[in-house]
Design a protein around this motif. Sequence first.
Motif, mmCIF file in Angstrom:
data_model
loop_
_atom_site.group_PDB
_atom_site.id
_atom_site.type_symbol
_atom_site.label_atom_id
_atom_site.label_comp_id
_atom_site.label_asym_id
_atom_site.label_seq_id
_atom_site.Cartn_x
_atom_site.Cartn_y
_atom_site.Cartn_z
ATOM 1 N N UNK A 1 50.950 51.296 28.468
ATOM 2 C CA UNK A 1 51.436 52.322 27.554
ATOM 3 C C UNK A 1 51.916 51.639 26.278
ATOM 4 N N UNK A 2 51.364 52.056 25.155
ATOM 5 C CA UNK A 2 51.710 51.443 23.866
ATOM 6 C C UNK A 2 52.267 52.542 22.969
ATOM 7 N N UNK A 3 53.554 52.440 22.623
ATOM 8 C CA UNK A 3 54.213 53.510 21.859
ATOM 9 C C UNK A 3 54.458 53.030 20.434
ATOM 10 N N UNK A 4 53.754 53.613 19.487
ATOM 11 C CA UNK A 4 53.866 53.281 18.059
ATOM 12 C C UNK A 4 53.705 51.783 17.833
ATOM 13 N N UNK A 5 52.593 51.308 18.365
ATOM 14 C CA UNK A 5 52.297 49.883 18.363
ATOM 15 C C UNK A 5 52.186 49.280 16.973
ATOM 16 N N UNK A 6 51.589 50.022 16.052
ATOM 17 C CA UNK A 6 51.287 49.412 14.754
ATOM 18 C C UNK A 6 52.181 49.922 13.630
ATOM 19 N N UNK A 7 53.230 50.694 13.995
ATOM 20 C CA UNK A 7 54.160 51.162 12.964
ATOM 21 C C UNK A 7 54.815 49.937 12.313
ATOM 22 N N UNK A 8 54.845 49.935 10.979
ATOM 23 C CA UNK A 8 55.491 48.826 10.272
ATOM 24 C C UNK A 8 54.571 47.662 9.976
ATOM 25 N N UNK A 9 53.323 47.719 10.446
ATOM 26 C CA UNK A 9 52.392 46.621 10.158
ATOM 27 C C UNK A 9 51.597 46.905 8.894
ATOM 28 N N UNK A 10 51.214 45.829 8.179
ATOM 29 C CA UNK A 10 50.365 46.042 7.006
ATOM 30 C C UNK A 10 48.948 46.370 7.485
ATOM 31 N N UNK A 11 48.102 46.929 6.607
ATOM 32 C CA UNK A 11 46.782 47.393 7.068
ATOM 33 C C UNK A 11 45.950 46.295 7.727
ATOM 34 N N UNK B 1 47.333 45.657 11.180
ATOM 35 C CA UNK B 1 47.046 46.827 12.006
ATOM 36 C C UNK B 1 45.615 46.756 12.543
ATOM 37 N N UNK B 2 44.677 46.391 11.674
ATOM 38 C CA UNK B 2 43.279 46.291 12.111
ATOM 39 C C UNK B 2 43.097 45.203 13.161
ATOM 40 N N UNK B 3 43.828 44.096 12.998
ATOM 41 C CA UNK B 3 43.744 43.018 13.999
ATOM 42 C C UNK B 3 44.243 43.523 15.351
ATOM 43 N N UNK C 1 56.233 40.661 11.759
ATOM 44 C CA UNK C 1 56.073 41.942 12.459
ATOM 45 C C UNK C 1 54.805 41.960 13.306
ATOM 46 N N UNK C 2 53.711 41.470 12.740
ATOM 47 C CA UNK C 2 52.424 41.463 13.448
ATOM 48 C C UNK C 2 52.470 40.555 14.666
ATOM 49 N N UNK C 3 53.139 39.400 14.517
ATOM 50 C CA UNK C 3 53.239 38.472 15.654
ATOM 51 C C UNK C 3 54.119 39.062 16.757
ATOM 52 N N UNK C 4 55.194 39.763 16.356
ATOM 53 C CA UNK C 4 56.043 40.424 17.367
ATOM 54 C C UNK C 4 55.232 41.464 18.144
ATOM 55 N N UNK C 5 54.368 42.187 17.407
ATOM 56 C CA UNK C 5 53.561 43.211 18.081
ATOM 57 C C UNK C 5 52.574 42.570 19.057
ATOM 58 N N UNK C 6 51.985 41.434 18.638
ATOM 59 C CA UNK C 6 51.065 40.742 19.560
ATOM 60 C C UNK C 6 51.804 40.300 20.814
ATOM 61 N N UNK C 7 53.032 39.788 20.598
ATOM 62 C CA UNK C 7 53.821 39.358 21.753
ATOM 63 C C UNK C 7 54.145 40.567 22.641
ATOM 64 N N UNK D 1 50.767 57.379 18.825
ATOM 65 C CA UNK D 1 50.612 56.919 17.446
ATOM 66 C C UNK D 1 50.847 58.039 16.433
ATOM 67 N N UNK D 2 51.200 57.608 15.210
ATOM 68 C CA UNK D 2 51.292 58.553 14.091
ATOM 69 C C UNK D 2 50.115 58.366 13.143
ATOM 70 N N UNK D 3 49.242 57.393 13.461
ATOM 71 C CA UNK D 3 48.153 57.080 12.529
ATOM 72 C C UNK D 3 46.851 57.725 12.978
ATOM 73 N N UNK D 4 46.382 58.650 12.148
ATOM 74 C CA UNK D 4 45.155 59.382 12.485
ATOM 75 C C UNK D 4 43.955 58.439 12.546
ATOM 76 N N UNK D 5 43.927 57.476 11.618
ATOM 77 C CA UNK D 5 42.792 56.537 11.594
ATOM 78 C C UNK D 5 42.765 55.721 12.892
#
Length: 312
Positions: free
Chosen positions: A164-174, A177-179, A144-150, A198-202
């Motif tokens: 424009x990045x729409x829900x970029x880190x949804x489904x990634x482990x913490x 996500x930080x990477x 999942x993380x590699x797909x997001x990087x791609x 994003x849905x992530x407040x952090x």
Amino acid sequence: MCRPEPARHCGSMTLIEVSDLRKSYGGRPVVDGVSLAVEEGEIFGVLGPNGAGKTTAVESILGLRVPDSGTIRVCGLDPVADRARMTLIVGAQLQESELQGKLTVAESLELFAACYPRPADWRTLAARLGLEEKLHTRFAQLSGGQKQRLAIALALIGSPRVVVLDELTTGLDPGARREVWSLIEDVRASGVTIILVTHFMEEAQRLCDRVAIFDRGRIAALDTPSGLVAQSASGTVISFTPSRPLEEDVLAALPGIASLTHHDGRVTLAGTDETVNAVISLLARNRVSAHQLRVTDSTLDDAFLDLTGAEA
Ligand SMILES: Nc1ncnc2c1ncn2[C@@H]1O[C@H](COP(=O)(O)OP(=O)(O)OP(=O)(O)O)[C@@H](O)[C@H]1O
């Protein structure tokens, strides 16, 4: 036409202007009079509960949906009328982007690079996004993380000025996500303006210069993350277990108090710094000690909850 400019000039120029945007589906308004401006070099966050109209608004900015009314300008271009020129300026990673599973990372990057007149060097981009080792891996075999990087690499391949990045880190482990967050910070540092849904407040707190909170098709608030927190009705919360009961009406009359609750002998007050100082004076005056005294400031989560009534 706008030309890419490497340095970050936050606040120096409005790159995206949306004015009174409206879009209905089946007679139901889903974007209902949205106006906003995104400055060059900023990360502009779009938050809101499910169905608030975020994707509809953002895809209208990209020219992928045709608004019922209102105006949108991206570097002075109309996203629908100037679609061809828009694609040279704006890159996008949209929700649930999927590629053909048999394409390798290198093939995908090469294919997309060929669509642009001035593409970024795809090998350099792959290295920057930590995909060097995966160039010959098929899309279906990526994590999942590699797909997001791609997805980020593909959004950047045309050397866009806005991404424009729409829900970029949804489904990634913490960790992943930080990477991805530090990659986004690198992208911003290279002068690209970013709209981040994003849905992530952090995530919003860490990355965004300003955030628009969408609610039922409208912008409920637009400010810096700390400005939104300051607007939160929760303010500062003080809680403690007093060594003996305190009079309810005395507590309720403390300055700046927004709410007062008791639970199992524990008192919780929401208010301001003034409330906290008044509680401490009250305890001292009455020689009451406070066990497990906690003072917390409200967060972007609280602001979100106050403004939309929905859990983040
Ligand atoms: N093409 C469409 N046809 C009909 N209704 C649509 C269409 N696209 C979106 N909607 C509706 O518009 C509303 C807003 O959808 P949108 O995807 O913009 O919300 P969102 O804020 O991005 O939500 P989420 O956080 O769940 O992605 C939803 O009620 C959705 O069902």
